[in-house]
Design a protein around this motif. Structure first.
Motif, PDB file in Angstrom:
ATOM      1  N   ARG A   1       0.837  -1.215   0.000  1.00 39.89           N
ATOM      2  CA  ARG A   1       0.000   0.000   0.000  1.00 39.89           C
ATOM      3  C   ARG A   1       0.866   1.257   0.000  1.00 39.89           C
ATOM      4  N   LEU A   2       1.891   1.226   0.851  1.00 34.16           N
ATOM      5  CA  LEU A   2       2.765   2.392   0.941  1.00 34.16           C
ATOM      6  C   LEU A   2       3.451   2.650  -0.390  1.00 34.16           C
ATOM      7  N   ARG A   3       3.836   1.551  -1.055  1.00 32.64           N
ATOM      8  CA  ARG A   3       4.477   1.703  -2.351  1.00 32.64           C
ATOM      9  C   ARG A   3       3.519   2.353  -3.346  1.00 32.64           C
ATOM     10  N   GLU A   4       2.252   1.929  -3.272  1.00 30.41           N
ATOM     11  CA  GLU A   4       1.255   2.532  -4.160  1.00 30.41           C
ATOM     12  C   GLU A   4       1.177   4.041  -3.951  1.00 30.41           C
ATOM     13  N   ASP A   5       1.340   4.455  -2.683  1.00 35.34           N
ATOM     14  CA  ASP A   5       1.289   5.893  -2.375  1.00 35.34           C
ATOM     15  C   ASP A   5       2.528   6.624  -2.860  1.00 35.34           C
ATOM     16  N   GLY A   6       3.511   5.867  -3.355  1.00 32.80           N
ATOM     17  CA  GLY A   6       4.688   6.527  -3.904  1.00 32.80           C
ATOM     18  C   GLY A   6       5.890   6.525  -2.983  1.00 32.80           C
ATOM     19  N   MET A   7       5.808   5.813  -1.858  1.00 31.93           N
ATOM     20  CA  MET A   7       6.948   5.764  -0.958  1.00 31.93           C
ATOM     21  C   MET A   7       7.980   4.786  -1.513  1.00 31.93           C
ATOM     22  N   ALA A   8       9.250   5.063  -1.260  1.00 33.57           N
ATOM     23  CA  ALA A   8      10.295   4.099  -1.603  1.00 33.57           C
ATOM     24  C   ALA A   8      10.665   3.351  -0.334  1.00 33.57           C
ATOM     25  N   ILE A   9      10.811   2.038  -0.452  1.00 31.92           N
ATOM     26  CA  ILE A   9      11.110   1.237   0.730  1.00 31.92           C
ATOM     27  C   ILE A   9      12.337   0.378   0.447  1.00 31.92           C
ATOM     28  N   VAL A  10      13.270   0.394   1.370  1.00 31.44           N
ATOM     29  CA  VAL A  10      14.413  -0.499   1.271  1.00 31.44           C
ATOM     30  C   VAL A  10      14.360  -1.408   2.475  1.00 31.44           C
ATOM     31  N   LEU A  11      14.435  -2.705   2.265  1.00 31.18           N
ATOM     32  CA  LEU A  11      14.430  -3.564   3.441  1.00 31.18           C
ATOM     33  C   LEU A  11      15.535  -4.588   3.414  1.00 31.18           C
ATOM     34  N   VAL A  12      16.125  -4.772   4.566  1.00 28.51           N
ATOM     35  CA  VAL A  12      17.075  -5.863   4.763  1.00 28.51           C
ATOM     36  C   VAL A  12      16.248  -7.023   5.256  1.00 28.51           C
ATOM     37  N   GLU A  13      16.413  -8.181   4.665  1.00 27.04           N
ATOM     38  CA  GLU A  13      15.581  -9.285   5.114  1.00 27.04           C
ATOM     39  C   GLU A  13      16.321 -10.604   5.024  1.00 27.04           C
ATOM     40  N   HIS A  14      16.021 -11.466   5.984  1.00 28.14           N
ATOM     41  CA  HIS A  14      16.585 -12.808   5.984  1.00 28.14           C
ATOM     42  C   HIS A  14      15.699 -13.767   5.224  1.00 28.14           C
ATOM     43  N   ASP A  15      14.405 -13.504   5.300  1.00 31.52           N
ATOM     44  CA  ASP A  15      13.423 -14.380   4.675  1.00 31.52           C
ATOM     45  C   ASP A  15      13.422 -14.105   3.170  1.00 31.52           C
ATOM     46  N   VAL A  16      14.268 -14.837   2.465  1.00 30.85           N
ATOM     47  CA  VAL A  16      14.482 -14.533   1.055  1.00 30.85           C
ATOM     48  C   VAL A  16      13.211 -14.748   0.240  1.00 30.85           C
ATOM     49  N   ALA A  17      12.455 -15.774   0.581  1.00 31.25           N
ATOM     50  CA  ALA A  17      11.235 -16.061  -0.178  1.00 31.25           C
ATOM     51  C   ALA A  17      10.275 -14.880  -0.112  1.00 31.25           C
ATOM     52  N   ALA A  18      10.079 -14.351   1.086  1.00 29.74           N
ATOM     53  CA  ALA A  18       9.172 -13.220   1.260  1.00 29.74           C
ATOM     54  C   ALA A  18       9.641 -12.032   0.437  1.00 29.74           C
ATOM     55  N   VAL A  19      10.952 -11.851   0.448  1.00 29.24           N
ATOM     56  CA  VAL A  19      11.528 -10.702  -0.226  1.00 29.24           C
ATOM     57  C   VAL A  19      11.331 -10.782  -1.735  1.00 29.24           C
ATOM     58  N   LEU A  20      11.568 -11.990  -2.261  1.00 28.02           N
ATOM     59  CA  LEU A  20      11.512 -12.122  -3.717  1.00 28.02           C
ATOM     60  C   LEU A  20      10.101 -11.868  -4.228  1.00 28.02           C
ATOM     61  N   SER A  21       9.097 -12.148  -3.405  1.00 30.09           N
ATOM     62  CA  SER A  21       7.735 -11.928  -3.877  1.00 30.09           C
ATOM     63  C   SER A  21       7.309 -10.478  -3.680  1.00 30.09           C
ATOM     64  N   LEU A  22       8.006  -9.762  -2.836  1.00 35.57           N
ATOM     65  CA  LEU A  22       7.580  -8.415  -2.483  1.00 35.57           C
ATOM     66  C   LEU A  22       8.338  -7.339  -3.262  1.00 35.57           C
ATOM     67  N   ALA A  23       9.632  -7.583  -3.452  1.00 35.92           N
ATOM     68  CA  ALA A  23      10.496  -6.505  -3.939  1.00 35.92           C
ATOM     69  C   ALA A  23      10.406  -6.311  -5.442  1.00 35.92           C
ATOM     70  N   ASP A  24      10.588  -5.073  -5.852  1.00 38.05           N
ATOM     71  CA  ASP A  24      10.692  -4.791  -7.276  1.00 38.05           C
ATOM     72  C   ASP A  24      12.098  -5.070  -7.767  1.00 38.05           C
ATOM     73  N   ARG A  25      13.053  -4.743  -6.902  1.00 34.42           N
ATOM     74  CA  ARG A  25      14.444  -5.040  -7.250  1.00 34.42           C
ATOM     75  C   ARG A  25      15.149  -5.581  -6.008  1.00 34.42           C
ATOM     76  N   VAL A  26      16.136  -6.402  -6.259  1.00 29.41           N
ATOM     77  CA  VAL A  26      16.855  -7.033  -5.159  1.00 29.41           C
ATOM     78  C   VAL A  26      18.343  -6.725  -5.301  1.00 29.41           C
ATOM     79  N   ALA A  27      18.962  -6.289  -4.212  1.00 30.40           N
ATOM     80  CA  ALA A  27      20.405  -6.085  -4.196  1.00 30.40           C
ATOM     81  C   ALA A  27      21.008  -7.179  -3.326  1.00 30.40           C
TER      82      ALA A  27
END
Lengths: 288, 598
Positions: free
Chosen positions: B537-563
């Protein structure tokens, strides 16, 4: 030129005393993060004890030993009675707490020894003059005591397993406990060491600078400045800081104005903190 | 400020009005000293309780006030109020000059510097002819206003009482204000408060200068009451006495300054009578023993002072603050529009950190655009958190640049990062322990509100803004589903809810860029899904989000780009599908294989 050398020599001796006080600060702070404002009182108390012991007819050496032992015992008692019972000790709390201790100690000394300054009789040895610069035997004693005690404390904290283990307490209290280092014991030992270094400073300087109930405050502040110069965690830094401060003070007192002597430490403190908050001695950078 | 404060002030005013009428003059005289010292201690209490700093030389500011007043009035015939303004101003100036360099540093340095200042000042006034050397300055007249001479203890008490009450009210206002809230947050977690935009140094400096002002004013009244100012005004034992008053009264509360002052003054008087009986011929300084021992006993046995003791006695839990519903209240001021979707928000260039010989982060460059979620992943010890710390200003990079919304933020403090429109959460939670859930989130509104020390002190001008802060904070709690917990103490929340509270706190800042350090850790499956939905939802509002995450599966489904970081180096940066196929990434995760696949 002779003037300059004379000031430097006097400054070295005074710096030796500051260094000993500074080592006491470092000894405690490096182990428990406590800033012990009663550090200067240790010196005052030791000087007065030695004077009384000598006055009671004891030869010089036993009198000194008695004084050092009394002060070490007082330091340990302070740790037991005032420091340990506090559950959440922060540096700030420790400052308020030890200020209370220092105030009480000062007043006790005033009660017992009265307001006048007393002087311990000089240590054996004759004063000498080298190249027009007179050096008092007592000044050499101060420097020798600084080198000996400072070296021993440095060796303990930096070179022995025991000493290193104590220092680990401040950086990683939980880890230290996990591998079996007792924090309470560590704190006790650090206070004992601080008591001894403070006491030595007090007895060796008493013959020249005299001892009274109120010298502890300025002495303690200057010791703290010296310790800060050295980064507050390094014994070597504390010694260097003490010597530097002593020389600087004497140069200012000699060339500018005697009255400004006590302001030097304060100005140096601010200047150093601005330029190099980590102290003059380089540390390896700690991980956040 | 709460209603109970006004009740307390009114009650105090009544007591003060009656006090001189019902007690003997000798006691009123002690009461006058208590008021003078209370005024001084109010500032010290703010400094210690709120700014977490201690001054061991507060007598210096007290003496500056007293001497300035004495000199201006006796030598230059300056009218009393004008002289008082100058006296207070000079005390504050001295504090500014000391605090400016020293408050940037941690903890104990201010304490020692003020101790040094105290010594230097005591020595100087004792030496200088200008200050009358050892004899000091005498012949200071008793104040006279409107034909009324305030020369008896009763009159002087009545003159001072309203001023002390106003001083208390202002201090109380500050504690409850936006500034007070921010400083209390700093005491709980400096890094978290700064990440929400709190400029610790600036606020501490303000409080320190203010505390010196209180001391200066105390000194002014001292000068007029005694009629003479001697070096004893600057004496170290005065500083100890002020400290004792604050600590005895209780540091958490400005009322403590008043209780402490009366307690100490009467104690002082009792010891003055009692000690000579006990120890014949004892000097006056012997009461220092008493002060010292009392100070130690309080810190050991009663860390919260008398205030805490009475609290305990009445053992009544503070009623939880009832949150205002988000519906009421004026609309908050909207901040400037969000950056356009896709425009660059965060640019990181060549970011490097060395710890001694170890390179924790090695030449990392990446950029994040408005309206996207970027995940930063990598095996343990890859440098993710170090990277985060450098980007958010917590850690100074060895080299490299960080630019947020066009503002260079690297190597500056976290509040600069927040000011640029970005904030973060923490892997190990940084909850503000001493406040409620709502209070935590309100700190997040720090940069979206403006009331300073003065408006806070006066309370009323800041009321409208306070209401908006509360309303906005409740909305943020709503967004993460925590509204019903608003009045609870934050530490009492379970772990998962604390994490959500931290996110609400970060959202309260309305950041353009949000950094989340392992937001999923410790959350249940359902909580994770909710959080993911919120982030989308926040992304829809135009916010940029960077997250560090251990749960790779969750990240891959959520992120637009992965570093992907490995051993401090950025080894891949792109859309999830691309990264998943990248041979270097697969190699890096060998052994943590399972993580990637599931």
């Amino acid at each position: 030129m002779a003037d300059l050398l004379q000031f430097v020599v006097a400054g070295l001796a005074q710096g030796g005393a500051y260094a000993l006080i500074a080592i006491g600060f470092v000894s405690i702070f490096a182990v428990s993060g406590v800033i012990n404002l009663a550090q200067g009182e240790f010196a005052a108390l030791a000087g007065l004890c030695a004077i009384s012991a000598a006055g009671a007819g004891l030869p010089l050496l036993p009198a000194l030993l008695v004084a050092v032992a009394v002060v070490a015992a007082v330091a340990i008692a302070i740790e037991r009675l005032a420091i340990r019972p506090v559950r959440r000790m922060t540096t700030l709390t420790s400052i308020i707490l030890t200020l209370g201790v220092s105030t009480a100690l000062k007043a006790v000394m005033l009660l017992i020894w009265g307001p006048q300054g007393h002087t311990l009789r000089a240590f054996p040895g004759s004063d000498l003059t080298v190249a027009g610069v007179s050096i008092r035997a007592q000044e050499l004693w101060i420097l020798a005591a600084c080198a000996l005690v400072g070296g021993a404390v440095w060796w303990f904290y930096e070179r022995t397993l025991h000493g290193k283990a104590l220092r680990a307490c401040s950086e990683q209290p939980v880890a230290a406990r996990l591998i079996g280092i007792s924090l309470t014991k560590a704190s006790l030992v650090s206070f004992g060491i601080a008591g001894v270094t403070g006491a030595v400073a007090g007895v060796v300087t008493s013959p020249i600078y005299s001892s009274s109930w109120e010298i502890g405050l300025t002495l303690g502040l200057k010791g703290f400045v010296a310790a800060t110069l050295g980064g507050l965690l390094s014994v070597r830094g504390a010694i260097l800081g003490g010597i530097l401060l002593g020389v600087l003070e004497n140069l200012v007192a000699g060339y500018v104005a005697t009255g400004l002597r006590d302001a030097v430490a304060f100005v140096v403190l601010i200047a150093i903190l601005l330029a190099r908050p980590g102290g003059l001695v380089k540390h390896t950078e700690a991980r956040v | 400020m709460k209603r109970s404060d006004f009740v307390a002030i009114a009650a105090l005013a009544a007591v003060f009005a009656v006090f001189p009428l019902v007690v003997p003059t000798a006691l009123v005289n002690i009461g006058v000293y208590a008021l003078i010292y209370a005024l001084t201690a109010i500032g010290l209490t703010l400094l210690m309780g709120l700014a977490g700093q201690v001054s061991l030389g507060h007598a210096a500011f007290f003496a500056i006030g007293a001497y300035t007043q004495a000199i201006l009035v006796t030598r230059y015939g300056v009218p009393l109020p004008a002289a008082a303004i100058a006296a207070v101003g000079l005390a504050m100036l001295a504090a500014l000059l000391i605090g400016l360099p020293l408050l940037r540093l941690r903890g104990h340095f201010l304490a020692l510097a003020t101790l040094g200042l105290g010594i230097v000042l005591a020595v100087s006034v004792n030496e200088m002819e200008f200050t009358g050397a050892t004899t000091g300055i005498f012949g200071i007249p008793k104040p006279e206003f409107g034909g009324r001479l305030y020369d008896s203890p009763e009159e002087y008490f009545w003159l001072m009482a309203p001023i002390v009450l106003v001083g208390l009210l202002l201090a109380r206002g500050i504690v409850e204000s936006r500034i007070g809230r921010a400083l209390s947050a700093v005491n709980d977690s400096e890094v978290a408060a700064e990440s929400l935009g709190v400029d610790t140094f600036r606020l501490r400096l303000q409080v320190f200068v203010l505390s010196a002002g209180y001391a200066g004013l105390g000194g002014v009244f001292y000068a007029h009451w005694l009629g003479v100012v001697s070096p004893s005004a600057a004496h170290f034992s005065m500083s100890v006495e002020f400290l004792l008053i604050s600590v005895l009264g209780g540091l958490g509360t400005v009322w403590g300054a008043l209780t402490g002052a009366f307690a100490v003054e009467f104690l002082d008087e009792a010891m003055r009578e009692f000690i000579p009986v006990l120890v014949p011929g004892a000097a006056g300084e012997v009461q220092l023993v008493g002060f010292g021992i009392v100070l130690v006993l309080i810190v050991v046995l009663l860390p919260g002072g008398l205030h805490q003791a009475t609290r305990r006695l009445f053992a009544r839990r503070r009623p939880a603050a009832v949150p205002v519903s988000s519906g009421d209240g004026e609309p908050e001021p909207r901040r400037a529009a969000r950056p356009e979707r896709g425009s660059p928000l965060l640019e990181v260039r060549g970011l490097t950190k060395r710890f001694g010989g170890v390179v924790a982060v090695d030449d990392v460059s990446l950029d994040v655009r408005a309206g996207e979620i970027v995940a930063l992943i990598g095996p343990n010890g890859a440098g993710k958190t170090t990277c985060f710390n450098m980007i958010s200003g917590v850690l100074e990079p060895t080299s490299g640049e960080v630019t947020v919304n066009g503002v260079r933020t690297d190597g500056r403090k976290p509040h600069v990062f927040a000011r640029a429109g970005a904030t973060r959460t923490f892997q190990n939670l940084q909850v503000f322990r001493s406040s409620t859930v709502l209070g935590n989130v309100k700190v997040g509104r720090h940069l979206r509100s403006r009331a300073g020390l003065l408006r806070g002190a006066l309370t009323l001008p800041a009321r409208a803004e306070e209401r908006m802060i509360t309303a906005a904070a409740v909305r943020c709690l709503d967004a993460v589903g925590l509204a019903e917990h608003a009045g609870q103490m934050a530490v009492d929340l379970p772990f998962g809810l604390q994490r959500r509270m931290e996110i609400a706190r970060a959202l309260a800042l309305e950041p353009d860029l949000l950094l989340l350090d392992e937001p999923m850790a410790g959350l249940s499956g359902a909580e994770r899904r909710e959080l993911a939905a919120l982030l989308r939802r926040l992304r829809e509002d135009g916010m940029a989000i960077v997250l560090v995450e251990h749960d790779v599966a969750a990240v891959l489904s959520l992120a637009d780009r992965v570093a992907v970081l490995d051993d401090g180096k950025l080894i891949a940066f792109g859309p999830p599908d691309e990264v998943r196929q990248d041979p270097a990434v697969i190699a890096a995760y060998l052994g943590e294989d399972a993580d990637v696949r599931d």
